[in-house]
Enzyme design. Structure first.
Site, PDB file in Angstrom:
ATOM      1  N   SER A   1       0.826  -1.203   0.000  1.00 14.03           N
ATOM      2  CA  SER A   1       0.000   0.000   0.000  1.00 14.03           C
ATOM      3  C   SER A   1       0.862   1.256   0.000  1.00 14.03           C
ATOM      4  O   SER A   1       1.953   1.286   0.586  1.00 14.03           O
ATOM      5  CB  SER A   1      -0.916   0.010   1.222  1.00 14.03           C
ATOM      6  OG  SER A   1      -1.753  -1.124   1.215  1.00 14.03           O
TER       7      SER A   1
HETATM    8  N1  SAH Z   1      -0.761  -4.280   3.645  1.00 14.26           N
HETATM    9  C1  SAH Z   1      -0.332  -5.010   2.489  1.00 14.26           C
HETATM   10  C2  SAH Z   1      -1.388  -4.907   1.426  1.00 14.26           C
HETATM   11  C3  SAH Z   1      -1.247  -5.894   0.351  1.00 14.26           C
HETATM   12  S1  SAH Z   1      -2.508  -5.790  -0.873  1.00 14.26           S
HETATM   13  C4  SAH Z   1       0.982  -4.478   1.994  1.00 14.26           C
HETATM   14  O1  SAH Z   1       1.175  -3.257   2.124  1.00 14.26           O
HETATM   15  O2  SAH Z   1       1.798  -5.235   1.481  1.00 14.26           O
HETATM   16  C5  SAH Z   1      -3.822  -6.698  -0.114  1.00 14.26           C
HETATM   17  C6  SAH Z   1      -3.517  -8.094   0.298  1.00 14.26           C
HETATM   18  O3  SAH Z   1      -4.732  -8.684   0.742  1.00 14.26           O
HETATM   19  C7  SAH Z   1      -2.995  -8.995  -0.814  1.00 14.26           C
HETATM   20  O4  SAH Z   1      -1.782  -9.550  -0.412  1.00 14.26           O
HETATM   21  C8  SAH Z   1      -4.086 -10.054  -0.967  1.00 14.26           C
HETATM   22  O5  SAH Z   1      -3.597 -11.330  -1.315  1.00 14.26           O
HETATM   23  C9  SAH Z   1      -4.699 -10.052   0.416  1.00 14.26           C
HETATM   24  N2  SAH Z   1      -6.059 -10.575   0.505  1.00 14.26           N
HETATM   25  C10 SAH Z   1      -7.110 -10.375  -0.335  1.00 14.26           C
HETATM   26  N3  SAH Z   1      -8.205 -11.019   0.113  1.00 14.26           N
HETATM   27  C11 SAH Z   1      -7.846 -11.632   1.286  1.00 14.26           C
HETATM   28  C12 SAH Z   1      -8.540 -12.436   2.242  1.00 14.26           C
HETATM   29  N4  SAH Z   1      -9.828 -12.754   2.107  1.00 14.26           N
HETATM   30  N5  SAH Z   1      -7.848 -12.890   3.301  1.00 14.26           N
HETATM   31  C13 SAH Z   1      -6.548 -12.594   3.478  1.00 14.26           C
HETATM   32  N6  SAH Z   1      -5.838 -11.833   2.618  1.00 14.26           N
HETATM   33  C14 SAH Z   1      -6.484 -11.350   1.529  1.00 14.26           C
END
Ligand code: SAH
Length: 235
Positions: A69
């Site tokens: 993010s």
């Molecule tokens: N805070 C993280 C955001 C990554 S993007 C960072 O800054 O790296 C969002 C993430 O949510 C992705 O890695 C995706 O695989 C995960 N995601 C999406 N749906 C999900 C779910 N139901 N349970 C767990 N993770 C999920």
């Protein structure tokens, strides 16, 4: 960026600029959040070839079609949780683990769930390398929450959902805060949901754009989990 920044000193300059230009200049004030964003080595959470972009004002690819993010969004969501250092926090969407580290610095105990195994493994590797001891990580569908460890003082969802996932509201303590992007695939509003007895207060913190929350209380399961990219926040 043409110049390759290699030394830790260069990264600490980039980090300071990130905090001043992207966080403080846009009106975020929580001194604890500001201090932690100025300290956590964000570049270590992305692959070496992308490290020079780690402090830019945009999300960066982390593999599996997902992104770390944008710094401002991390700060905004974290500030919205109003952490003092003692809280039990749940994070949905560990991704590369950067937001997890920020939460671990500011709360007492962090539970985090990621649905993509490869991302969870590499996040665990970096978080161990940085000696975090107050993080428990699990692979699974975070839209269901983490019932065995509930209730939580704060829940942060780092992926966009069509609606507020009900199990997460149920797993909040009285007065607990849930921060979640809610909307369609293209654009969402960042909601802060505060539990008050059997009711909730909902505040809209502004527009944003996240990858999909893929899960039972999100967008449903997909055959292929790697086809969206997080776009720049609109806030
Ligand atoms: N805070 C993280 C955001 C990554 S993007 C960072 O800054 O790296 C969002 C993430 O949510 C992705 O890695 C995706 O695989 C995960 N995601 C999406 N749906 C999900 C779910 N139901 N349970 C767990 N993770 C999920």
């Amino acid at each position: 960026m043409e110049n390759t920044m290699r030394g830790e000193a260069d990264y600490s300059v980039a980090r300071r600029r990130m905090v001043e230009e992207q966080i403080v200049a846009r009106g975020l004030h929580d001194p604890r959040v500001i201090e932690v964003l100025g300290r956590v080595p964000r570049h270590l959470f992305v692959e070496p070839a992308l490290q020079d972009q780690a402090y830019g004002d945009y999300p960066v690819g982390i593999g599996s079609g997902q992104t770390i993010s944008q710094p401002y969004i991390v700060a905004l969501m974290t500030e919205a949780l109003q952490l003092t250092g003692v809280e039990k926090v749940l994070e949905i969407g560990t991704g590369c683990g950067y937001q997890t580290a920020v939460l671990a610095e500011l709360a007492g105990q962090v539970y985090t769930i990621e649905r993509i195994k490869e991302l969870a493994f590499s996040a665990r590797h970096v978080l161990r390398h940085l000696h975090y001891r107050n993080i428990v990580l699990r692979v699974g569908d975070g839209s269901l929450g983490w019932k065995e460890s509930a209730p939580f003082d704060g829940i942060l969802v780092a992926a966009g959902s069509p609606e507020i996932p009900q199990p997460l509201v149920e797993q909040l303590k009285e007065g607990g805060r849930l921060v979640v992007p809610v909307g369609n695939e293209d654009t969402q509003s960042l909601f802060r949901v505060i539990r008050r007895g059997n009711k909730v207060d909902i505040e809209d913190l502004g527009g944003c754009r996240f990858v999909k929350l893929v899960g039972r209380f999100g967008w449903g399961q997909q055959k292929k989990a790697g086809d969206q990219t997080q776009k720049r926040s609109l806030v």
